[in-house]
Write a protein that holds these residues in place. Structure first.
Motif, PDB file in Angstrom:
ATOM      1  N   VAL A  77       7.392   3.906  -3.920  1.00  0.00           N
ATOM      2  CA  VAL A  77       6.174   3.344  -4.502  1.00  0.00           C
ATOM      3  C   VAL A  77       5.907   4.187  -5.850  1.00  0.00           C
ATOM      4  O   VAL A  77       5.521   5.761  -5.240  1.00  0.00           O
ATOM      5  N   ASP A  78       5.767   3.948  -7.083  1.00  0.00           N
ATOM      6  CA  ASP A  78       5.458   4.921  -8.009  1.00  0.00           C
ATOM      7  C   ASP A  78       6.501   6.061  -8.116  1.00  0.00           C
ATOM      8  O   ASP A  78       5.907   6.949  -8.523  1.00  0.00           O
ATOM      9  N   GLY A  79       7.718   5.744  -7.774  1.00  0.00           N
ATOM     10  CA  GLY A  79       8.737   6.693  -7.841  1.00  0.00           C
ATOM     11  C   GLY A  79       8.854   7.851  -6.695  1.00  0.00           C
ATOM     12  O   GLY A  79       9.443   8.879  -6.426  1.00  0.00           O
ATOM     13  N   HIS A  80       7.809   7.507  -5.651  1.00  0.00           N
ATOM     14  CA  HIS A  80       7.666   8.602  -4.448  1.00  0.00           C
ATOM     15  C   HIS A  80       8.335   7.793  -3.304  1.00  0.00           C
ATOM     16  O   HIS A  80       8.075   6.692  -2.912  1.00  0.00           O
ATOM     17  N   ASP A  81       9.313   8.499  -2.701  1.00  0.00           N
ATOM     18  CA  ASP A  81      10.012   7.832  -1.477  1.00  0.00           C
ATOM     19  C   ASP A  81       9.364   8.604  -0.210  1.00  0.00           C
ATOM     20  O   ASP A  81       9.465   9.882  -0.069  1.00  0.00           O
ATOM     21  N   GLN A  82       8.879   7.791   0.502  1.00  0.00           N
ATOM     22  CA  GLN A  82       7.987   8.190   1.657  1.00  0.00           C
ATOM     23  C   GLN A  82       8.447   7.381   2.872  1.00  0.00           C
ATOM     24  O   GLN A  82       8.890   6.316   2.705  1.00  0.00           O
ATOM     25  N   PRO A  83       8.513   7.969   4.092  1.00  0.00           N
ATOM     26  CA  PRO A  83       8.791   7.219   5.255  1.00  0.00           C
ATOM     27  C   PRO A  83       7.662   6.191   5.848  1.00  0.00           C
ATOM     28  O   PRO A  83       6.499   6.595   5.601  1.00  0.00           O
ATOM     29  N   ARG A 106       0.732  -1.056  -0.009  1.00  0.00           N
ATOM     30  CA  ARG A 106      -0.086   0.040   0.033  1.00  0.00           C
ATOM     31  C   ARG A 106       0.973   1.430  -0.020  1.00  0.00           C
ATOM     32  O   ARG A 106       1.940   1.317   0.632  1.00  0.00           O
ATOM     33  N   ARG A 107       0.259   2.272  -0.698  1.00  0.00           N
ATOM     34  CA  ARG A 107       1.041   3.520  -0.503  1.00  0.00           C
ATOM     35  C   ARG A 107       0.811   4.298   0.745  1.00  0.00           C
ATOM     36  O   ARG A 107       0.059   5.534   0.510  1.00  0.00           O
ATOM     37  N   ASN A 108       1.192   3.686   1.852  1.00  0.00           N
ATOM     38  CA  ASN A 108       0.458   4.112   3.172  1.00  0.00           C
ATOM     39  C   ASN A 108       1.866   4.673   3.763  1.00  0.00           C
ATOM     40  O   ASN A 108       2.919   3.988   3.942  1.00  0.00           O
ATOM     41  N   TYR A 109       1.845   5.738   4.121  1.00  0.00           N
ATOM     42  CA  TYR A 109       3.323   6.421   4.786  1.00  0.00           C
ATOM     43  C   TYR A 109       3.007   7.292   5.917  1.00  0.00           C
ATOM     44  O   TYR A 109       1.511   7.782   6.100  1.00  0.00           O
ATOM     45  N   PHE A 110       4.029   7.763   6.637  1.00  0.00           N
ATOM     46  CA  PHE A 110       3.760   8.714   7.731  1.00  0.00           C
ATOM     47  C   PHE A 110       3.844  10.052   7.028  1.00  0.00           C
ATOM     48  O   PHE A 110       5.015  10.516   6.610  1.00  0.00           O
TER      49      PHE A 110
END
Length: 404
Positions: free
Chosen positions: A189-195, A169-173
């Motif tokens: 995910v999909d090129g996005h870097d997220q914590p 999932r694209r679930n992030y803080f």
């Protein structure tokens, strides 16, 4: 680590089970400790002790607040790690979260890997999350979700990357307090870097939060992603493990321990009312259709006695013909037949001897009997009779049998 050897053995065992199994694979994300399906947590539950250097694992069968109150709460002599890997920790209400944070504040640690975090927990630890895949529910859409995870053992230092091929999932803080929070991992995910993995200091302990519980399931451990799991847990100290299976709500809680299939319906007002309407309709159906339906049984009327009608018909026929002699003859024939049947007398000769015997056997007076027989003899000799003669004969016969 011991986990690698055990994983190899479990991998071989899983392959054998797949070859002999005829059941369709269950791809539901259930996160149950007893489930050996792809997205159960059977393997991690069995191997968690090996990850923490064979430390004791306590499987909590009650609510964590009740457990702390009864056994472990305020015990600072032996520190422990609380671990919960679920889709959503719905048994953690406000009281349970306060107990858990007091447990952490005393110098313990808590690890929660959830897709959705409780609002009370977010408020207490001052963080927030965002899920861009909130509308993806079916297995086909989830299968296409993949991503790369990375861990940071030291600030701004990348250690390793791990690829996950489905149900990511694209679930992030999206928000947290920088002074108390350390980002330990992220996802691309999909090129996005997220914590997706953070540590929040709380009192003398810390809370570790992870937004991808899917990474700890049987599917990825059997796909040789166990290194990611061991690296994630390496951030926690080697202490006793409190494994929370989220089986019970808190004692004396006003929450309903609802495991019903209707649980999802109660969360949505429109679906809840659709259930009410369905049940009301079913009640109406049962009310008006409770009696067994069958073809109507026709009413069979009693057979009508037509003897009287026939008699009236014949009588009317004779009356219309106005043939009194014919009726007189039939009345005399009827009378003599009854005498023969009832009194066993010969009616060939209607003489004095016959009259005496008839009077004696019938109980009528000799004079009355004599008058009746003489009338019959006289009418027999006549070729025509009047209505008065017919009526007088009928009266004499009826009186004779009434007195006999």
């Amino acid at each position: 680590m011991t986990l690698s050897k055990n994983i190899s053995f479990l991998l071989c065992l899983a392959c054998m089970l797949v070859m002999v199994s005829c059941k369709k694979t269950n791809w539901q994300e259930n996160y149950r400790e007893s489930a050996k399906s792809p997205f159960g947590t059977y393997i991690i539950n069995q191997e968690i002790s090996a990850i923490f250097n064979q430390n004791e694992v306590i499987n909590i069968k009650e609510n964590i607040a009740d457990y702390f109150d009864n056994i472990y709460y305020d015990n600072t002599a032996n520190y422990a790690n609380y671990i919960c890997i679920k889709y959503y920790a719905n048994r953690l209400d406000k009281v349970s979260i306060n107990r858990l944070l007091e447990f952490v504040k005393a110098g313990n640690h808590a690890f929660l890997a959830l897709n959705s975090f409780n609002e009370e927990l977010k408020d207490s630890l001052k963080f927030d999350t965002r899920n861009l895949d909130i509308d993806l529910y079916n297995a086909i859409d989830l299968k296409s979700l993949n991503g790369t995870f990375q861990l940071y053992p030291k600030k701004d230092t990348l250690k390793n990357r791990y690829t996950f091929d489905r149900n990511i999932r694209r679930n992030y803080f999206s928000n947290f307090e920088a002074k108390n929070t350390i980002v330990l991992g992220s996802q691309i995910v999909d090129g996005h870097d997220q914590p997706n993995f953070i540590k929040i200091k709380y009192g003398n302990g810390a809370v570790y939060l992870h937004t991808q519980p899917i990474a700890f399931t049987n599917y990825y451990l059997l796909k040789k992603q166990q290194n990611y799991v061991t690296d994630v847990f390496s951030f926690l100290p080697n202490n006793t493990i409190l494994w929370d299976s989220q089986q019970r709500i808190r004692k004396n809680s006003h929450q309903k321990d609802d495991k019903s299939v209707f649980k999802f319906f109660w969360k949505h007002e429109s679906l809840k009312w659709s259930l009410y309407v369905a049940f009301f309709g079913l009640l109406l159906f049962l009310t008006f259709n409770a009696r067994r339906k069958q073809r109507a049984i026709p009413t069979i009327e009693k057979l009508k006695n037509s003897t009287v009608d026939f008699t009236h018909t014949i009588a009317n026929l004779y009356l219309k013909e106005d043939n009194h002699k014919n009726l007189v003859t039939k009345k005399i024939t009827y009378f003599l037949e009854r005498v023969r049947t009832k009194y066993l007398l010969n009616t060939q000769n209607l003489n004095t001897d016959f009259i005496e015997k008839l009077a004696s056997k019938s109980g009528n007076k000799l004079s009355t009997t004599n008058y009746l027989i003489n009338t019959i003899v006289a009418l027999n000799k006549k070729s025509d009779c009047t209505q008065d003669e017919l009526m007088r004969l009928n009266t004499l016969i009826e009186n004779f049998f009434e007195n006999s």
